[in-house]
Design a protein around this motif. Structure first.
Motif, PDB file in Angstrom:
ATOM      1  N   GLU A   1      71.361  13.320   4.735  1.00 35.87           N
ATOM      2  CA  GLU A   1      70.687  12.299   5.360  1.00 35.87           C
ATOM      3  C   GLU A   1      72.152  11.234   5.261  1.00 35.87           C
ATOM      4  OE1 GLU A   1      68.203  11.938   1.264  1.00 35.87           O
ATOM      5  OE2 GLU A   1      70.263  11.745   0.865  1.00 35.87           O
TER       6      GLU A   1
ATOM      7  N   LYS B   1      72.226  12.184   9.176  1.00 33.83           N
ATOM      8  CA  LYS B   1      71.313  11.714  10.173  1.00 33.83           C
ATOM      9  C   LYS B   1      72.114  10.571  10.084  1.00 33.83           C
ATOM     10  CE  LYS B   1      67.382  13.707   8.512  1.00 33.83           C
ATOM     11  NZ  LYS B   1      66.031  14.235   7.431  1.00 33.83           N
ATOM     12  N   MET B   2      72.354   9.882   9.047  1.00 37.21           N
ATOM     13  CA  MET B   2      73.420   8.640   9.024  1.00 37.21           C
ATOM     14  C   MET B   2      73.912   8.616  10.095  1.00 37.21           C
ATOM     15  SD  MET B   2      75.394   6.508   5.960  1.00 37.21           S
ATOM     16  CE  MET B   2      76.331   5.330   6.552  1.00 37.21           C
ATOM     17  N   PHE B   3      75.337   9.333   9.978  1.00 36.54           N
ATOM     18  CA  PHE B   3      76.167   9.358  11.090  1.00 36.54           C
ATOM     19  C   PHE B   3      75.987   9.814  12.407  1.00 36.54           C
ATOM     20  CE2 PHE B   3      78.913   9.080   7.627  1.00 36.54           C
ATOM     21  CZ  PHE B   3      80.010   8.135   8.349  1.00 36.54           C
ATOM     22  N   ALA B   4      74.728  10.368  12.369  1.00 35.98           N
ATOM     23  CA  ALA B   4      74.183   9.879  13.855  1.00 35.98           C
ATOM     24  C   ALA B   4      73.596   9.103  14.111  1.00 35.98           C
ATOM     25  CB  ALA B   4      73.156  12.137  13.743  1.00 35.98           C
ATOM     26  N   GLY B   5      73.302   8.138  13.059  1.00 30.74           N
ATOM     27  CA  GLY B   5      72.457   6.722  13.979  1.00 30.74           C
ATOM     28  C   GLY B   5      74.076   5.878  13.836  1.00 30.74           C
ATOM     29  N   LEU B   6      75.069   6.070  13.807  1.00 27.98           N
ATOM     30  CA  LEU B   6      75.363   5.150  13.722  1.00 27.98           C
ATOM     31  C   LEU B   6      76.322   5.950  15.248  1.00 27.98           C
ATOM     32  CD1 LEU B   6      77.860   5.091   9.846  1.00 27.98           C
ATOM     33  CD2 LEU B   6      76.161   3.828  10.959  1.00 27.98           C
ATOM     34  N   TYR B   7      76.646   6.588  15.579  1.00 24.42           N
ATOM     35  CA  TYR B   7      77.179   7.257  16.357  1.00 24.42           C
ATOM     36  C   TYR B   7      75.627   7.039  17.653  1.00 24.42           C
ATOM     37  CZ  TYR B   7      81.773   8.725  14.693  1.00 24.42           C
ATOM     38  OH  TYR B   7      83.320   8.484  13.721  1.00 24.42           O
ATOM     39  N   GLN B   8      75.155   6.887  17.568  1.00 20.96           N
ATOM     40  CA  GLN B   8      73.702   6.465  18.506  1.00 20.96           C
ATOM     41  C   GLN B   8      73.167   8.185  19.077  1.00 20.96           C
ATOM     42  OE1 GLN B   8      73.257   2.831  19.326  1.00 20.96           O
ATOM     43  NE2 GLN B   8      74.791   2.153  18.387  1.00 20.96           N
TER      44      GLN B   8
ATOM     45  N   THR C   1      83.598   4.735  13.409  1.00 20.55           N
ATOM     46  CA  THR C   1      82.210   4.920  14.900  1.00 20.55           C
ATOM     47  C   THR C   1      81.810   3.725  14.755  1.00 20.55           C
ATOM     48  OG1 THR C   1      80.189   4.600  13.078  1.00 20.55           O
ATOM     49  CG2 THR C   1      81.387   5.654  12.475  1.00 20.55           C
ATOM     50  N   PRO C   2      81.618   3.506  16.197  1.00 23.13           N
ATOM     51  CA  PRO C   2      80.925   2.218  17.005  1.00 23.13           C
ATOM     52  C   PRO C   2      80.305   1.304  16.217  1.00 23.13           C
ATOM     53  CG  PRO C   2      80.282   3.738  17.568  1.00 23.13           C
ATOM     54  CD  PRO C   2      80.931   4.606  17.099  1.00 23.13           C
ATOM     55  N   THR C   3      80.594   1.174  15.174  1.00 21.93           N
ATOM     56  CA  THR C   3      79.631  -0.451  14.018  1.00 21.93           C
ATOM     57  C   THR C   3      80.485  -1.133  13.656  1.00 21.93           C
ATOM     58  OG1 THR C   3      78.941   2.160  13.784  1.00 21.93           O
ATOM     59  CG2 THR C   3      78.221  -0.613  11.994  1.00 21.93           C
TER      60      THR C   3
ATOM     61  N   LEU D   1      74.683  10.497  -1.914  1.00 15.54           N
ATOM     62  CA  LEU D   1      73.123  11.343  -0.111  1.00 15.54           C
ATOM     63  C   LEU D   1      73.777  12.556  -0.229  1.00 15.54           C
ATOM     64  CD1 LEU D   1      73.880   7.926   2.173  1.00 15.54           C
ATOM     65  CD2 LEU D   1      71.232   8.567   0.878  1.00 15.54           C
TER      66      LEU D   1
ATOM     67  N   ARG E   1      70.334   0.653  16.199  1.00 16.33           N
ATOM     68  CA  ARG E   1      70.089   1.736  14.962  1.00 16.33           C
ATOM     69  C   ARG E   1      71.141   1.662  14.420  1.00 16.33           C
ATOM     70  NH1 ARG E   1      70.347   7.666  17.478  1.00 16.33           N
ATOM     71  NH2 ARG E   1      69.708   8.450  16.528  1.00 16.33           N
ATOM     72  N   PRO E   2      72.572   1.464  14.506  1.00 15.54           N
ATOM     73  CA  PRO E   2      73.393   1.243  13.102  1.00 15.54           C
ATOM     74  C   PRO E   2      72.862   0.440  12.297  1.00 15.54           C
ATOM     75  CG  PRO E   2      74.625   1.643  15.360  1.00 15.54           C
ATOM     76  CD  PRO E   2      73.263   1.517  15.799  1.00 15.54           C
TER      77      PRO E   2
ATOM     78  N   ARG F   1      69.172   6.006  -6.056  1.00 11.77           N
ATOM     79  CA  ARG F   1      69.483   6.967  -6.401  1.00 11.77           C
ATOM     80  C   ARG F   1      70.331   6.425  -7.859  1.00 11.77           C
ATOM     81  NH1 ARG F   1      69.454  10.606  -1.952  1.00 11.77           N
ATOM     82  NH2 ARG F   1      67.907  11.035  -2.109  1.00 11.77           N
TER      83      ARG F   1
ATOM     84  N   SER G   1      70.697   2.574  10.424  1.00 14.17           N
ATOM     85  CA  SER G   1      71.382   3.503   9.625  1.00 14.17           C
ATOM     86  C   SER G   1      71.368   3.328   8.320  1.00 14.17           C
ATOM     87  CB  SER G   1      72.022   3.997  10.674  1.00 14.17           C
ATOM     88  OG  SER G   1      71.576   5.497  12.065  1.00 14.17           O
TER      89      SER G   1
ATOM     90  N   TYR H   1      70.383   4.111   4.376  1.00 13.73           N
ATOM     91  CA  TYR H   1      70.358   5.143   3.945  1.00 13.73           C
ATOM     92  C   TYR H   1      70.858   4.526   2.215  1.00 13.73           C
ATOM     93  CZ  TYR H   1      68.764   8.750   6.386  1.00 13.73           C
ATOM     94  OH  TYR H   1      68.392   9.310   7.967  1.00 13.73           O
TER      95      TYR H   1
END
Lengths: 256, 358
Positions: A99, A102-109, B200-202, A95, B10-11, B25, B14, B18
């Motif tokens: 990318e 953005k993924m970590f922004a999603g994980l931390y919401q 992370t909170p996941t 990635l 959301r997690p 890839r 994500s 990804y």
């Protein structure tokens, strides 16, 4: 800026692995806004201690309070409110940096706006389309720091942030850490470079074989030692070989 | 309420999004999921195109007369021209089913060879059928005493690709569910990507569901690409068109849910990429070879058929061919679904016993 409020409280923390005692009944506290260093040789228990506070490992016994939250009962809230840089954390190698942010922004919401702006802060804007696997060691550490700060946490954990970096990259990362500290955040870091601890830390705890054997400011600990009549075998020069090296090769970052 | 985990929606998206980008890839995933099945289909699609026709040699200049006309109208017969000497040599090598020589008086002689006895038998019965019909016609018999009624039952025309392509969908599904999933998880574990996500909170379950969702999108695309290439390039038959395609896609998702458990199980028992390869192949290769990918399970020795037909891929291959060849809808596939469900339960139990996050 440095308050006297305790932001992390560790009490009688113990962690056993089968017959090995990794952390042996340690207690310490970290004050809000300070840079606190956990020092010690490899295997002293620094990383285990850090990962327990980060809620990644369960303690065998003892109590840890992070910003008023018990790590065992409020682990999700703790995870959301701290920033973590692991000793060797990895990212999806295929990635791009944008990318991954953005993924970590999603994980931390959280909402992050323009990821390029974040990369700029860590001098990585030219690498925005690079894959993580193509980064140099220093770039990886800076990027890791960017993900650590993505949700604007007030407590940051850095586990051996400069291990394996060349002197330029190390000096550069120290600058980043000072900037983060100047933003009012509390930083807990581990290192086995004493120079790094002296440069960055307000207070340090020295660990060995799972125990904390001394806590204090670097200045006080040195004074204490001198008070016992300690003398260096050789007189210290005003500069070190590292100073020579950086003087000759410059402090600017090398991009491998 | 204490220690409530944050909303995981959301997690989940994500991780799913990804992981999917990273999957596309990854050269190995794309190769085994798309390129490999399509290469196989191309090779076997071309091989199987004229599998059942017989070739009759007719010497140059003799291609006329009612017998020749009648024979060449039969769809399964192709005529090869050449000198009589060359044709007879090809016949003796088994490359022709027979050589038909019609002399000037319209009297036919059929040469056959034991080099290819089945083809010889076919060409004899075909030619004598044509000759008999002509005899009746010449004798003005319009109402023969015995008349054979032939009724066609199946209205569809199937070729080898109609058998082979569903097997390739099964293979692509199996590699994506087992090989790609187990390698992917072991890789993320080894390179500490999972550890960083755990800071992370996941939740762990969110990570697994996200990974599963990315595979689901991948499998749907694989199936879609294989079917569309089959339809447009190799004349693959979609019995009820879009309806059949939908049924195949739904079945692919059901197959994925069943096989993913084995992917997790392999990720649980293999410690690194090196052990994952042989362990994953242990699940994939034997099924790939025997469970109806290349030839029907009926073609195996009878003592082994009961065992083979209980393999997970056999259930899937049987189910998909019931949809594509027999034109059934998925509500007729209960026995196969029970088979897949039993395997799924076994796989997820094994996976939950062996899978470790570290």
């Amino acid at each position: 800026m440095k308050g006297t409020r305790t932001i992390i409280q560790v009490e009688n923390l113990t962690k056993n692995y089968e017959d090995l005692v990794a952390v042996d009944n340690i207690s310490f506290e970290v004050r809000e806004g300070e840079v606190f260093g956990l020092l010690g040789p490899n295997g002293a228990g620094k990383t285990t201690t850090l990962e327990i506070i980060e809620t990644l490992r369960k303690p065998t016994s003892g109590k840890v309070i992070v910003d008023g939250l018990d790590i065992e009962h409020d682990s999700w809230k703790v995870k959301s409110s701290i920033g973590v840089q692991l000793q060797d954390s990895g990212f999806y190698p295929d990635l791009t940096l944008v990318e991954l942010l953005k993924m970590f922004a999603g994980l931390y919401q959280v909402e992050i706006g323009d990821p390029i702006e974040i990369l700029k802060k860590f001098s990585l804007e030219e690498k925005n389309k690079s894959y993580w696997q193509k980064l140099s060691g220093g770039q990886r550490q800076r990027f890791s720091l960017a993900t650590t700060l993505i949700h604007n946490p007030k407590i940051i954990f850095l586990d051996e942030p400069t291990t394996g970096l060349d002197p330029q990259a190390r000096v550069n990362l120290w600058e980043e850490i000072r900037k983060i500290h100047a933003e009012g955040r509390t930083i807990i870091l581990t290192t086995h470079y004493m120079q790094e601890a002296e440069e960055l830390c307000d207070r340090v705890a020295i660990m060995d074989q799972g125990k904390i054997i001394e806590i204090g400011t670097p200045h006080d600990l040195i004074e204490e030692l001198l008070a016992t009549g300690f003398k260096r075998k050789r007189e210290v020069k005003k500069a070190t070989l590292e100073d020579v090296f950086l003087q000759l090769t410059g402090k600017h970052l090398r991009e491998e | 309420m204490k220690n409530k985990s944050p909303n995981q929606i959301r997690p989940f998206f994500s991780i799913a999004l990804y992981s999917l980008i990273a999957l596309f890839r990854n050269r190995a995933t794309v190769f085994f999921g798309f390129a490999f099945p399509l290469i196989f289909i191309s090779v076997f699609g071309l091989l199987g195109s004229n599998g059942t026709s017989i070739t009759i040699g007719v010497p140059d200049g003799r291609g006329s007369g009612p017998i020749y006309q009648a024979l060449s109208r039969i769809e399964a017969v192709s005529i090869k021209k050449g000198s009589e000497k060359d044709l007879k040599e090809q016949l003796s090598q088994g490359r022709l089913a027979g050589v038909l020589v019609i002399d000037k008086n319209n009297s036919p002689s059929l040469f056959i060879s034991q080099a290819n006895p089945q083809q010889a038998a076919a060409v004899i019965s075909m030619t004598s059928g044509v000759v008999d019909k002509l005899n009746l016609k010449l004798a003005n018999v319009t109402n023969p005493v015995i008349k054979l009624d032939i009724e066609e039952v199946s209205g569809r025309k199937f070729s080898f690709i109609d058998f082979f392509l569903p097997g390739m969908i099964g293979f692509a599904l199996l590699t994506t569910s087992i090989t790609s999933t187990s390698f992917g998880l072991i890789f993320l574990k080894k390179t500490l990507v999972l550890k960083r996500i755990f800071a992370t909170p996941t939740k762990g379950l969110t990570i697994l569901l996200g990974q599963g969702a990315s595979r689901m999108v991948m499998v749907l695309l694989q199936t879609l690409v294989i079917v569309l290439v089959g339809v447009f390039v190799f004349k693959f038959t979609l019995v009820h068109g879009l309806f059949t395609l939908t049924q195949v896609l739904i079945l692919s998702v059901i197959g994925l849910l069943s096989f993913l458990g084995f992917g997790l199980f392999v990720a649980g028992i293999a410690n690194d990429e090196n052990t994952a390869a042989p362990v994953a192949n242990l699940f994939v290769l034997p099924q790939f070879l025997v469970a109806g990918t290349f030839f029907p399970i009926d073609a195996l020795p009878s003592w082994i058929q009961p065992v083979v037909s209980l393999l997970p891929l056999s259930f899937f291959n049987t189910a998909i061919r019931k949809i594509t060849v027999e034109g059934l809808s998925i509500d007729h596939l209960v026995p196969q679904f029970i088979g897949l469900a039993v395997w799924a339960v076994i796989a997820y139990i094994l996976a939950s016993r062996t899978f470790r996050w570290e």
